[in-house]
Design a protein around this motif. Structure first.
Motif, mmCIF file in Angstrom:
data_model
loop_
_atom_site.group_PDB
_atom_site.id
_atom_site.type_symbol
_atom_site.label_atom_id
_atom_site.label_comp_id
_atom_site.label_asym_id
_atom_site.label_seq_id
_atom_site.Cartn_x
_atom_site.Cartn_y
_atom_site.Cartn_z
ATOM 1 N N GLN A 101 -6.471 13.604 2.117
ATOM 2 C CA GLN A 101 -5.556 14.636 1.640
ATOM 3 C C GLN A 101 -6.270 15.967 1.439
ATOM 4 O O GLN A 101 -5.721 17.022 1.664
ATOM 5 C CB GLN A 101 -4.931 14.212 0.300
ATOM 6 C CG GLN A 101 -3.885 13.133 0.394
ATOM 7 C CD GLN A 101 -3.127 12.989 -0.914
ATOM 8 O OE1 GLN A 101 -2.916 13.974 -1.628
ATOM 9 N NE2 GLN A 101 -2.710 11.782 -1.235
ATOM 10 N N TRP A 111 -2.174 13.614 -4.753
ATOM 11 C CA TRP A 111 -3.389 13.219 -5.476
ATOM 12 C C TRP A 111 -3.380 13.652 -6.937
ATOM 13 O O TRP A 111 -3.971 12.982 -7.801
ATOM 14 C CB TRP A 111 -4.635 13.753 -4.768
ATOM 15 C CG TRP A 111 -4.744 15.253 -4.687
ATOM 16 C CD1 TRP A 111 -4.241 16.059 -3.710
ATOM 17 C CD2 TRP A 111 -5.420 16.112 -5.602
ATOM 18 N NE1 TRP A 111 -4.554 17.372 -3.957
ATOM 19 C CE2 TRP A 111 -5.283 17.434 -5.113
ATOM 20 C CE3 TRP A 111 -6.139 15.893 -6.785
ATOM 21 C CZ2 TRP A 111 -5.833 18.538 -5.775
ATOM 22 C CZ3 TRP A 111 -6.694 16.997 -7.442
ATOM 23 C CH2 TRP A 111 -6.531 18.307 -6.932
ATOM 24 N N ALA A 146 1.902 11.985 1.005
ATOM 25 C CA ALA A 146 1.291 12.784 -0.058
ATOM 26 C C ALA A 146 2.116 14.053 -0.279
ATOM 27 O O ALA A 146 3.342 13.988 -0.318
ATOM 28 C CB ALA A 146 -0.154 13.086 0.310
ATOM 29 N N THR A 201 1.014 5.825 -1.108
ATOM 30 C CA THR A 201 0.300 7.026 -1.530
ATOM 31 C C THR A 201 1.281 7.988 -2.179
ATOM 32 O O THR A 201 2.510 7.822 -2.089
ATOM 33 C CB THR A 201 -0.434 7.696 -0.346
ATOM 34 O OG1 THR A 201 -1.364 8.665 -0.855
ATOM 35 C CG2 THR A 201 0.551 8.385 0.605
ATOM 36 N N ALA A 225 1.182 6.471 4.137
ATOM 37 C CA ALA A 225 0.979 5.027 4.271
ATOM 38 C C ALA A 225 2.222 4.425 4.897
ATOM 39 O O ALA A 225 3.335 4.659 4.427
ATOM 40 C CB ALA A 225 0.706 4.391 2.898
ATOM 41 N N LEU A 227 -2.127 1.701 -4.588
ATOM 42 C CA LEU A 227 -2.122 3.151 -4.345
ATOM 43 C C LEU A 227 -3.414 3.596 -3.676
ATOM 44 O O LEU A 227 -4.506 3.248 -4.114
ATOM 45 C CB LEU A 227 -1.939 3.907 -5.660
ATOM 46 C CG LEU A 227 -1.806 5.430 -5.495
ATOM 47 C CD1 LEU A 227 -0.474 5.788 -4.875
ATOM 48 C CD2 LEU A 227 -1.984 6.149 -6.824
ATOM 49 N N ASP A 228 -3.269 4.379 -2.623
ATOM 50 C CA ASP A 228 -4.407 5.007 -1.947
ATOM 51 C C ASP A 228 -4.178 6.512 -1.988
ATOM 52 O O ASP A 228 -3.484 7.064 -1.133
ATOM 53 C CB ASP A 228 -4.522 4.508 -0.514
ATOM 54 C CG ASP A 228 -5.781 5.010 0.174
ATOM 55 O OD1 ASP A 228 -6.450 5.901 -0.381
ATOM 56 O OD2 ASP A 228 -6.118 4.509 1.268
ATOM 57 N N PRO A 229 -4.734 7.209 -2.974
ATOM 58 C CA PRO A 229 -4.447 8.634 -3.138
ATOM 59 C C PRO A 229 -5.208 9.535 -2.177
ATOM 60 O O PRO A 229 -5.041 10.753 -2.214
ATOM 61 C CB PRO A 229 -4.891 8.899 -4.580
ATOM 62 C CG PRO A 229 -5.996 7.922 -4.809
ATOM 63 C CD PRO A 229 -5.609 6.686 -4.032
ATOM 64 N N ARG A 284 0.859 -1.177 0.000
ATOM 65 C CA ARG A 284 0.000 0.000 0.000
ATOM 66 C C ARG A 284 0.896 1.229 0.000
ATOM 67 O O ARG A 284 1.910 1.280 0.693
ATOM 68 C CB ARG A 284 -0.892 -0.013 1.234
ATOM 69 C CG ARG A 284 -1.808 1.190 1.386
ATOM 70 C CD ARG A 284 -2.781 0.952 2.535
ATOM 71 N NE ARG A 284 -3.518 2.154 2.881
ATOM 72 C CZ ARG A 284 -3.174 3.005 3.839
ATOM 73 N NH1 ARG A 284 -2.065 2.767 4.554
ATOM 74 N NH2 ARG A 284 -3.889 4.083 4.097
ATOM 75 N N ALA A 336 -1.789 10.834 -8.919
ATOM 76 C CA ALA A 336 -2.260 9.477 -8.633
ATOM 77 C C ALA A 336 -2.568 8.679 -9.893
ATOM 78 O O ALA A 336 -2.209 7.500 -10.001
ATOM 79 C CB ALA A 336 -3.493 9.541 -7.731
#
Length: 350
Positions: free
Chosen positions: A207, A135, A166, A132, A157, A150-152, A130, A138
């Motif tokens: 974010q 954004w 971020a 980031t 993370a 990916l967790d934008p 995982r 992303a």
């Protein structure tokens, strides 16, 4: 992990052409201000590049780095700030990805700020993990590295030995998170106070708010969150929170997710874990009393939540960040019995 001759944890900041000056400076500022209770510096921060010498920044000045990639061989932590002119175009080019991979294989913790995540991904450090990034980047990141989870929507993370954050401000949160992980909330809080920034923002926080800025008269969930923080030791229901915000439960839940990035129940549990960690670090209260004051009610409930959050039992967490001599003997015996009963393996906080 490597330490300096004075026993300090060595942090190497990898500087590349086009580096964002704020990101370079914040790593030095935050890690460089961390001190023990005796006033000793806890980290040694060094800047390095592909080679020693001048490096162009994204501003109208250069910086001089005293070392090349060989500095990564002596680092316990490597931080990669963003270079917008390089990251999205050719993150796998040159010797940097290989040097990062080698450092990680030697046991270094590797972290990125903003689009520095592109370089970690190019080095293979994010495969199946995982992560980031900013954004705005992303979509391109996902297209280039589809095997990365990916967790934008989050600030940072934490995958243990590999961490990503971020944008620039989230880099502050990530550095404070690593300091907290290494030395506890008291040290991280002192750094935050000296730097005049919030001491802790949960990595899962959003974010940005994906809606227009609220009009001056539009209600928010902020007052309800502040009210809940004063009552973590009490039962707090969703209906009560919604009433504090003068909203229906449905509207409050939707607005809360927009503003905090998680549901009210998840947010409340996280705040209680943070309160419990603070009490474990700063007081000698028995675990049962910590559970009561943080709103978990029972020691068993506290153990389950703390184990899920940081991977250790309350007694092990306290021993890591306070030292075993601060734990009352009855508490230590009870904690050991409870750990054995619940099958919780005590270890250093990750």
């Amino acid at each position: 992990m490597s330490v300096s001759g004075g026993g300090r944890h060595r942090v190497a900041v990898l500087v590349r052409d086009g580096v964002l000056p704020m990101e370079l400076g914040l790593v030095h500022q935050l890690f460089g201000r961390a001190r023990s209770a005796a006033g000793d510096l806890l980290y040694e921060v060094v800047s390095c590049g592909v080679a020693a010498g001048p490096v162009r920044t994204a501003a109208d000045f250069d910086v001089h780095v005293p070392a090349g990639l060989e500095a990564l061989r002596e680092a316990a932590t490597v931080v990669v700030p963003a270079s917008h002119e390089l990251d999205e175009r050719c993150p796998g080019a040159g010797p940097v990805p290989g040097a990062l991979l080698a450092a990680h294989r030697r046991g270094a913790r590797v972290a990125s700020i903003c689009t520095g995540a592109f370089v970690l991904a190019a080095a293979g450090l994010l495969e199946g993990r995982r992560a980031t990034t900013h954004w705005l980047s992303a979509d391109r990141f996902s297209a280039m590295f589809p095997s990365v989870g990916l967790d934008p929507a989050v600030l940072y993370a934490d995958e243990g030995d590999v961490l990503t954050s971020a944008g620039e401000a989230a880099g502050i949160d990530l550095c404070l998170h690593m300091i907290r992980r290494d030395h506890g909330a008291a040290v991280a809080g002192d750094v935050a106070r000296r730097t005049v920034v919030p001491p802790h923002r949960e990595g899962g926080q959003a974010q940005f708010i994906a809606r227009p800025v609220a009009a001056p008269r539009e209600a928010t969930t902020g007052p309800a969150r502040a009210w809940a923080l004063e009552r973590l030791h009490e039962p707090v229901t969703l209906a009560e929170l919604a009433a504090r915000a003068s909203m229906s439960v449905r509207t409050f839940t939707r607005r809360f997710r927009q503003e905090a990035g998680v549901s009210p129940a998840v947010w409340l549990a996280r705040q209680r874990v943070e309160r419990a960690r603070q009490l474990l670090e700063e007081t000698d209260l028995p675990v049962e009393r910590v559970a009561e004051r943080s709103g978990f009610g029972t020691a068993a409930s506290l153990r389950a939540h703390l184990q899920a959050a940081v991977g250790v039992s309350p007694s092990a967490y306290r021993a890591t960040f306070r030292g075993p001599q601060t734990v009352p003997q009855d508490d230590a015996r009870n904690g050991a019995r409870n750990d054995a009963r619940d099958g919780v393996r005590a270890g250093a906080a990750r």
